[in-house]
Design a protein around this motif. Structure first.
Motif, PDB file in Angstrom:
ATOM      1  N   LEU A  98       0.830  -1.208   0.000  1.00 18.98           N
ATOM      2  CA  LEU A  98       0.000   0.000   0.000  1.00 18.98           C
ATOM      3  C   LEU A  98       0.863   1.256   0.000  1.00 18.98           C
ATOM      4  CD1 LEU A  98      -2.776  -1.092   2.546  1.00 18.98           C
ATOM      5  CD2 LEU A  98      -2.938  -0.993   0.050  1.00 18.98           C
ATOM      6  N   VAL A  99       1.982   1.210   0.719  1.00 19.00           N
ATOM      7  CA  VAL A  99       2.895   2.354   0.758  1.00 19.00           C
ATOM      8  C   VAL A  99       3.466   2.622  -0.629  1.00 19.00           C
ATOM      9  CG1 VAL A  99       5.094   3.203   1.659  1.00 19.00           C
ATOM     10  CG2 VAL A  99       3.475   2.072   3.196  1.00 19.00           C
ATOM     11  N   LYS A 100       3.858   1.569  -1.325  1.00 16.98           N
ATOM     12  CA  LYS A 100       4.434   1.739  -2.664  1.00 16.98           C
ATOM     13  C   LYS A 100       3.384   2.183  -3.681  1.00 16.98           C
ATOM     14  CE  LYS A 100       8.032   0.074  -4.166  1.00 16.98           C
ATOM     15  NZ  LYS A 100       9.224  -0.576  -4.734  1.00 16.98           N
ATOM     16  N   LEU A 101       2.136   1.822  -3.451  1.00 16.65           N
ATOM     17  CA  LEU A 101       1.070   2.228  -4.365  1.00 16.65           C
ATOM     18  C   LEU A 101       0.748   3.714  -4.235  1.00 16.65           C
ATOM     19  CD1 LEU A 101      -1.364  -0.821  -4.068  1.00 16.65           C
ATOM     20  CD2 LEU A 101      -0.125  -0.119  -6.129  1.00 16.65           C
ATOM     21  N   ALA A 102       0.925   4.256  -3.016  1.00 15.40           N
ATOM     22  CA  ALA A 102       0.638   5.676  -2.790  1.00 15.40           C
ATOM     23  C   ALA A 102       1.741   6.541  -3.393  1.00 15.40           C
ATOM     24  CB  ALA A 102       0.506   5.951  -1.297  1.00 15.40           C
ATOM     25  N   SER A 103       1.357   7.685  -3.929  1.00 18.20           N
ATOM     26  CA  SER A 103       2.323   8.576  -4.576  1.00 18.20           C
ATOM     27  C   SER A 103       2.802   9.698  -3.670  1.00 18.20           C
ATOM     28  CB  SER A 103       1.705   9.178  -5.841  1.00 18.20           C
ATOM     29  OG  SER A 103       0.561   9.960  -5.515  1.00 18.20           O
ATOM     30  N   ALA A 104       2.199   9.836  -2.494  1.00 11.47           N
ATOM     31  CA  ALA A 104       2.556  10.920  -1.573  1.00 11.47           C
ATOM     32  C   ALA A 104       3.918  10.661  -0.929  1.00 11.47           C
ATOM     33  CB  ALA A 104       1.485  11.067  -0.500  1.00 11.47           C
ATOM     34  N   GLU A 105       4.447  11.703  -0.261  1.00  9.06           N
ATOM     35  CA  GLU A 105       5.715  11.584   0.442  1.00  9.06           C
ATOM     36  C   GLU A 105       5.561  10.651   1.642  1.00  9.06           C
ATOM     37  OE1 GLU A 105       4.180  14.419  -0.201  1.00  9.06           O
ATOM     38  OE2 GLU A 105       5.486  15.707  -1.408  1.00  9.06           O
ATOM     39  N   PHE A 117      -0.588  18.443   2.877  1.00  8.45           N
ATOM     40  CA  PHE A 117      -1.563  17.503   3.433  1.00  8.45           C
ATOM     41  C   PHE A 117      -2.701  17.232   2.449  1.00  8.45           C
ATOM     42  CE2 PHE A 117       0.345  19.317   7.274  1.00  8.45           C
ATOM     43  CZ  PHE A 117       0.594  18.175   8.012  1.00  8.45           C
ATOM     44  N   VAL A 118      -2.844  18.079   1.471  1.00 14.92           N
ATOM     45  CA  VAL A 118      -3.951  17.962   0.520  1.00 14.92           C
ATOM     46  C   VAL A 118      -3.402  17.946  -0.903  1.00 14.92           C
ATOM     47  CG1 VAL A 118      -5.604  19.065   2.063  1.00 14.92           C
ATOM     48  CG2 VAL A 118      -4.245  20.480   0.511  1.00 14.92           C
ATOM     49  N   GLY A 119      -4.324  17.823  -1.857  1.00 13.08           N
ATOM     50  CA  GLY A 119      -3.934  17.865  -3.253  1.00 13.08           C
ATOM     51  C   GLY A 119      -3.395  16.559  -3.800  1.00 13.08           C
ATOM     52  N   HIS A 120      -3.592  15.482  -3.045  1.00 11.14           N
ATOM     53  CA  HIS A 120      -3.113  14.180  -3.511  1.00 11.14           C
ATOM     54  C   HIS A 120      -4.163  13.524  -4.402  1.00 11.14           C
ATOM     55  CE1 HIS A 120       0.145  14.608  -0.662  1.00 11.14           C
ATOM     56  NE2 HIS A 120      -0.727  14.831   0.296  1.00 11.14           N
ATOM     57  N   PRO A 121      -3.748  12.632  -5.285  1.00  6.16           N
ATOM     58  CA  PRO A 121      -4.722  11.932  -6.133  1.00  6.16           C
ATOM     59  C   PRO A 121      -5.773  11.209  -5.291  1.00  6.16           C
ATOM     60  CG  PRO A 121      -2.471  11.492  -6.859  1.00  6.16           C
ATOM     61  CD  PRO A 121      -2.360  12.212  -5.557  1.00  6.16           C
ATOM     62  N   SER A 122      -6.963  11.103  -5.825  1.00 10.89           N
ATOM     63  CA  SER A 122      -8.068  10.463  -5.092  1.00 10.89           C
ATOM     64  C   SER A 122      -7.709   9.060  -4.628  1.00 10.89           C
ATOM     65  CB  SER A 122      -9.311  10.411  -5.982  1.00 10.89           C
ATOM     66  OG  SER A 122      -9.710  11.697  -6.380  1.00 10.89           O
ATOM     67  N   ILE A 123      -6.976   8.316  -5.453  1.00 10.05           N
ATOM     68  CA  ILE A 123      -6.630   6.947  -5.106  1.00 10.05           C
ATOM     69  C   ILE A 123      -5.729   6.895  -3.883  1.00 10.05           C
ATOM     70  CG2 ILE A 123      -4.620   6.825  -6.629  1.00 10.05           C
ATOM     71  CD1 ILE A 123      -7.161   4.012  -5.927  1.00 10.05           C
ATOM     72  N   ASP A 124      -4.902   7.943  -3.676  1.00  9.24           N
ATOM     73  CA  ASP A 124      -4.013   7.969  -2.508  1.00  9.24           C
ATOM     74  C   ASP A 124      -4.814   7.945  -1.202  1.00  9.24           C
ATOM     75  OD1 ASP A 124      -1.669   7.873  -3.868  1.00  9.24           O
ATOM     76  OD2 ASP A 124      -0.947   9.862  -3.280  1.00  9.24           O
ATOM     77  N   TRP A 125      -5.932   8.663  -1.189  1.00 11.83           N
ATOM     78  CA  TRP A 125      -6.751   8.685   0.037  1.00 11.83           C
ATOM     79  C   TRP A 125      -7.291   7.296   0.348  1.00 11.83           C
ATOM     80  CZ3 TRP A 125      -6.302  12.882   2.890  1.00 11.83           C
ATOM     81  CH2 TRP A 125      -5.888  14.059   2.264  1.00 11.83           C
ATOM     82  N   PHE A 126      -7.558   6.549  -0.699  1.00 12.19           N
ATOM     83  CA  PHE A 126      -8.008   5.163  -0.520  1.00 12.19           C
ATOM     84  C   PHE A 126      -6.892   4.325   0.091  1.00 12.19           C
ATOM     85  CE2 PHE A 126      -8.654   0.859  -2.452  1.00 12.19           C
ATOM     86  CZ  PHE A 126      -9.793   0.523  -1.726  1.00 12.19           C
ATOM     87  N   TRP A 127      -5.639   4.507  -0.395  1.00  7.90           N
ATOM     88  CA  TRP A 127      -4.504   3.768   0.181  1.00  7.90           C
ATOM     89  C   TRP A 127      -4.259   4.172   1.631  1.00  7.90           C
ATOM     90  CZ3 TRP A 127      -5.049   0.432  -3.124  1.00  7.90           C
ATOM     91  CH2 TRP A 127      -4.864   0.580  -4.486  1.00  7.90           C
ATOM     92  N   PHE A 128      -4.384   5.480   1.929  1.00  6.71           N
ATOM     93  CA  PHE A 128      -4.205   5.944   3.313  1.00  6.71           C
ATOM     94  C   PHE A 128      -5.188   5.235   4.250  1.00  6.71           C
ATOM     95  CE2 PHE A 128      -2.978  10.402   1.545  1.00  6.71           C
ATOM     96  CZ  PHE A 128      -1.734   9.909   1.155  1.00  6.71           C
ATOM     97  N   LEU A 129      -6.444   5.188   3.840  1.00  4.75           N
ATOM     98  CA  LEU A 129      -7.481   4.574   4.666  1.00  4.75           C
ATOM     99  C   LEU A 129      -7.243   3.080   4.832  1.00  4.75           C
ATOM    100  CD1 LEU A 129     -10.123   4.931   6.211  1.00  4.75           C
ATOM    101  CD2 LEU A 129     -11.357   4.585   4.061  1.00  4.75           C
ATOM    102  N   LEU A 130      -6.847   2.415   3.749  1.00  2.00           N
ATOM    103  CA  LEU A 130      -6.572   0.979   3.836  1.00  2.00           C
ATOM    104  C   LEU A 130      -5.389   0.694   4.760  1.00  2.00           C
ATOM    105  CD1 LEU A 130      -7.053  -0.550   0.262  1.00  2.00           C
ATOM    106  CD2 LEU A 130      -8.621  -0.567   2.212  1.00  2.00           C
ATOM    107  N   LEU A 131      -4.377   1.569   4.759  1.00  3.30           N
ATOM    108  CA  LEU A 131      -3.243   1.387   5.659  1.00  3.30           C
ATOM    109  C   LEU A 131      -3.686   1.423   7.118  1.00  3.30           C
ATOM    110  CD1 LEU A 131      -0.420   3.484   3.948  1.00  3.30           C
ATOM    111  CD2 LEU A 131      -0.206   1.113   4.714  1.00  3.30           C
ATOM    112  N   ALA A 132      -4.613   2.306   7.423  1.00  3.11           N
ATOM    113  CA  ALA A 132      -5.129   2.395   8.787  1.00  3.11           C
ATOM    114  C   ALA A 132      -5.997   1.185   9.128  1.00  3.11           C
ATOM    115  CB  ALA A 132      -5.929   3.681   8.968  1.00  3.11           C
ATOM    116  N   LEU A 133      -6.844   0.787   8.184  1.00  2.00           N
ATOM    117  CA  LEU A 133      -7.799  -0.290   8.437  1.00  2.00           C
ATOM    118  C   LEU A 133      -7.156  -1.676   8.485  1.00  2.00           C
ATOM    119  CD1 LEU A 133     -10.856   0.742   6.227  1.00  2.00           C
ATOM    120  CD2 LEU A 133     -10.872   0.398   8.708  1.00  2.00           C
ATOM    121  N   ILE A 134      -6.312  -1.980   7.497  1.00  2.00           N
ATOM    122  CA  ILE A 134      -5.836  -3.362   7.340  1.00  2.00           C
ATOM    123  C   ILE A 134      -4.594  -3.672   8.184  1.00  2.00           C
ATOM    124  CG2 ILE A 134      -5.106  -5.128   5.698  1.00  2.00           C
ATOM    125  CD1 ILE A 134      -6.864  -3.791   3.601  1.00  2.00           C
ATOM    126  N   PRO A 135      -3.434  -3.062   7.926  1.00  5.10           N
ATOM    127  CA  PRO A 135      -2.279  -3.423   8.760  1.00  5.10           C
ATOM    128  C   PRO A 135      -2.419  -2.966  10.215  1.00  5.10           C
ATOM    129  CG  PRO A 135      -1.587  -2.312   6.735  1.00  5.10           C
ATOM    130  CD  PRO A 135      -3.058  -2.115   6.860  1.00  5.10           C
TER     131      PRO A 135
END
Length: 300
Positions: free
Chosen positions: A25-32, A205-223
């Motif tokens: 999930l970290v590698k899929l996200a494009s944010a810093e 903190f903002v301006g990231h692609p929509s898909i990144d927010w999905f990866w952020f949420l999955l990181l919190a939920l799954i691992p």
């Protein structure tokens, strides 16, 4: 011991798969790296908030000044563990990074030896020597591939040391607080630390692609919430050693997923080094008397 309604090894397997997804999930996200780490912890805190305030809020009154200091230190260490580990994934492979991070039990032993004067036993000496040898093999192989891969390995090792420090500071506080309260406090402190880290670095903190927010949420939920919750539930029915052995297979799951998602191939040296590391950690959590019988069996 209370008999579980389901086989505890089923939640353990799901837990291992859940934490194995973290690096992917970290590698899929494009944010810093700092931004990814912040939202992973921040969303975890948000999701825990209703339960915490309904059942555990009053436990905060039980926390002493020492508890708050140790929890704060633990939260800061956890923050920089995520920053460095996530950053390592920009330089080295998922396989190398996750294998090196699983050296945590060996770092934990070093910490307890230095700070709590625990003695060196045959088991810890053998397992530590083997695991360190495996990490050297991986690092040497990555150095031959590129200097940046070796840099990523170093970041992963430092991240491993930091998460061990987080656990060492937290183990004292956990004796007096429930898991939910302690986790909520440390995750909250970690979120605050990461907020200022991102702010100081001038990252957005903002301006990231929509898909990144999905990866952020999955990181919190799954691992974070699913994986570690299942591990903590299983400890009621299985030994810590059993769970430690299961977690060793996190790099295996991560490497398989990285192969299919990112086409990351595992080199022969990475494979050999990874196996050596896992053997070392496996010996670390095994019974010492068993090791003596295997390696030092007297001839008849």
């Amino acid at each position: 011991m209370e008999k579980p309604k389901i086989n505890p090894y089923i939640p353990i397997i799901i837990g291992v798969i859940s934490v194995s997804i973290s690096a992917i999930l970290v590698k899929l996200a494009s944010a810093e790296s700092g931004v990814i780490a912040f939202y992973r912890m921040f969303f975890s805190v948000l999701l825990m908030t209703p339960l915490f305030f309904m059942k555990y809020f009053r436990e905060l009154k039980l926390m002493s000044k020492r508890d708050w200091i140790f929890s704060t230190i633990a939260g800061v260490f956890l923050s920089f563990h995520f920053i460095l580990w996530f950053e390592s994934l920009n330089y080295t492979s998922v396989a190398s990074s996750t294998v090196l991070v699983t050296l945590q039990p060996i770092f934990a032993f070093a910490g307890t030896y230095l700070f709590f004067k625990e003695k060196i036993t045959l088991k810890t000496f053998l397992s530590g020597l083997i695991a360190i040898t495996g990490s050297v093999i991986i690092s040497w192989g990555d150095f031959k591939v590129s200097g940046t891969a070796l840099f990523g390995d170093v970041l992963a090792l430092i991240a491993c040391a930091l998460v061990t420090a987080y656990l060492l500071f937290g183990q004292d506080v956990r004796k007096r607080l429930s898991l939910i309260t302690y986790t909520y406090v440390v995750y909250g402190i970690s979120s605050i630390t990461l907020f200022f880290y991102v702010l100081i670095k001038g990252e957005s903190f903002v301006g990231h692609p929509s898909i990144d927010w999905f990866w952020f949420l999955l990181l919190a939920l799954i691992p974070n919430l699913l994986g570690h919750t299942l591990f903590n539930w299983s400890l009621k029915y299985v030994s810590t050693n059993t769970l430690s052995i299961a977690i060793i297979f996190e790099p295996v799951g991560a490497a398989i997923l990285a192969y299919y998602i990112f086409n990351e191939l595992i080199t022969t040296i990475q494979l050999v080094g990874g196996i050596v590391v896992m053997i070392g950690i496996l010996l670390f959590v095994m019974d010492e008397q068993f090791i003596k019988r295997v390696f030092f069996k007297k001839s008849s």
